[in-house]
Design an enzyme around this catalytic site. Structure first.
Site, short mmCIF file in Angstrom:
data_model
loop_
_atom_site.label_atom_id
_atom_site.label_comp_id
_atom_site.label_asym_id
_atom_site.label_seq_id
_atom_site.Cartn_x
_atom_site.Cartn_y
_atom_site.Cartn_z
N ASN A 31 -50.92 -7.01 -20.74
CA ASN A 31 -50.45 -6.91 -21.97
C ASN A 31 -48.83 -6.90 -21.88
OD1 ASN A 31 -49.64 -6.38 -24.76
ND2 ASN A 31 -50.59 -4.29 -24.76
N LYS A 41 -46.84 -7.01 -24.22
CA LYS A 41 -46.14 -6.70 -25.21
C LYS A 41 -44.96 -7.61 -25.78
CE LYS A 41 -47.43 -2.40 -23.69
NZ LYS A 41 -47.38 -0.87 -23.68
N HIS A 81 -54.19 -1.69 -30.67
CA HIS A 81 -53.37 -1.14 -29.64
C HIS A 81 -52.44 -0.09 -30.21
CE1 HIS A 81 -50.25 -0.49 -26.68
NE2 HIS A 81 -51.12 -1.11 -25.69
N GLU A 139 -49.51 1.08 -30.06
CA GLU A 139 -48.41 0.79 -30.53
C GLU A 139 -48.35 0.08 -31.91
OE1 GLU A 139 -47.00 -1.51 -26.99
OE2 GLU A 139 -46.98 0.33 -26.11
N GLU A 173 -57.36 3.55 -23.98
CA GLU A 173 -56.08 3.75 -23.25
C GLU A 173 -55.55 5.51 -23.99
OE1 GLU A 173 -54.00 -0.06 -22.35
OE2 GLU A 173 -53.88 0.35 -24.40
N GLY A 180 -47.25 3.54 -20.74
CA GLY A 180 -45.64 3.46 -20.48
C GLY A 180 -44.91 4.73 -20.08
N SER A 238 -50.56 3.22 -17.76
CA SER A 238 -49.76 3.42 -16.50
C SER A 238 -50.68 2.95 -15.10
CB SER A 238 -49.38 4.77 -16.23
OG SER A 238 -48.18 5.16 -17.27
P1 PGA Z 1 -48.58 0.55 -19.43
O1 PGA Z 1 -49.33 0.12 -20.89
O2 PGA Z 1 -49.47 -0.23 -18.42
O3 PGA Z 1 -47.31 0.03 -19.38
O4 PGA Z 1 -48.61 1.76 -19.58
C1 PGA Z 1 -50.56 -0.31 -21.12
C2 PGA Z 1 -50.87 -0.89 -22.33
O5 PGA Z 1 -50.25 -0.72 -23.38
O6 PGA Z 1 -52.10 -1.66 -22.63
#
Ligand code: PGA
Length: 250
Positions: free
Chosen positions: A9, A11, A95, A97, A167, A173, A213
């Site tokens: 992803n 983003k 997601h 976010e 997640e 992140g 992560s």
């Molecule tokens: P990350 O993001 O691997 O940077 O933690 C995962 C995601 O948002 O799907």
């Protein structure tokens, strides 16, 4: 052979030019991964979707969002037919976010999931609890609501083809990945919920991924979990080297 998914992803990262260079670099490896049952996916920005999907037939290319209406007065939105017109067959939904910054709810996710499935698209439905919910031991309750409300009105056949990504928001992140025990427990819990809502055959077939992560150093731990069918990767999917190394570890 049971499929394993590694979905990057991106983003709000990578220009069209950067996205093309990335897929050009990973493309030669994809057929070999596929032969080993690994499906590699990328979720670029809307603008890069058309160029990424073109000439990359072996990649699962997914949008990061869509609107549930086919057209209308929704400034700034992109509809499912618009995605389909450029060859996109998959889409992330819910997601964290988008839940946080764009007021996405289980109900709005459900509208999008229904419309995607109606349009024969592959949804990747994201669920996960926040840090406060995790610390107050509400994880399972939150996941249950996200699954029950998110999948409302979906049929057994709809759910059979779904990809669900667990997640935990506190791991996205942050570098604080959830332990493989947590990932296994919650992915197994999601499978159990699907069994209760639908049946055991669909609960075995639905693909459930872990995300948060995921890195070269920890991906193997997750792949050893019996209820984890792959990973959704943010940061580590942005560099060709780290993304390929991560896939090689599976
Ligand atoms: P990350 O993001 O691997 O940077 O933690 C995962 C995601 O948002 O799907």
């Amino acid at each position: 052979m049971k499929k394993t998914y590694v979905i990057g992803n991106w983003k709000m990262n990578k220009t069209i030019e950067e996205a093309i260079a990335f897929v050009h670099a990973i493309n030669p490896m994809i057929p070999t991964y596929q032969q080993n049952g690994i499906i590699v996916g990328i979720c670029p920005s809307y603008l890069a979707l058309k160029d990424v999907v073109k000439n990359n037939k072996n990649l699962l290319v997914a949008a990061q969002n869509c609107h549930y209406k086919t057209n209308g007065a929704f400034t700034g939105e992109v509809s499912i037919p618009m995605l389909q017109e450029i060859g996109i067959r998959a889409c992330l939904i819910g997601h964290s976010e988008r839940r946080l910054y764009n007021q996405e709810t289980n109900e709005s996710c459900n509208q999008k999931l229904q419309q995607l499935l109606h349009s024969k698209m592959q949804p990747i439905y994201c669920v996960g609890e926040t840090l406060a919910q995790y610390e107050s031991l509400q994880t399972k309750q939150v996941i249950k609501e996200q699954i029950v409300q998110g999948l409302n009105n979906l049929t057994v056949e709809d759910v059979r083809g779904l990809i669900i990504a667990y997640e935990p928001v506190w791991s996205i992140g942050t570098g604080k990945n959830a332990s493989s025990q947590i990932a296994q427990d919650i992915c197994a819990y999601i499978r159990q919920l699907i069994k209760e809502l639908y049946d055991s055959s669909v609960s075995r077939e639905v693909a459930i991924l872990y995300g948060g992560s995921v890195k070269v150093e920890n991906v193997r731990e997750y792949m050893q979990c019996s209820d984890v069918n792959g990973v959704l990767v943010g940061g580590a999917s942005l560099q060709v080297d780290s993304f390929l190394q991560l896939i090689e570890r599976i």
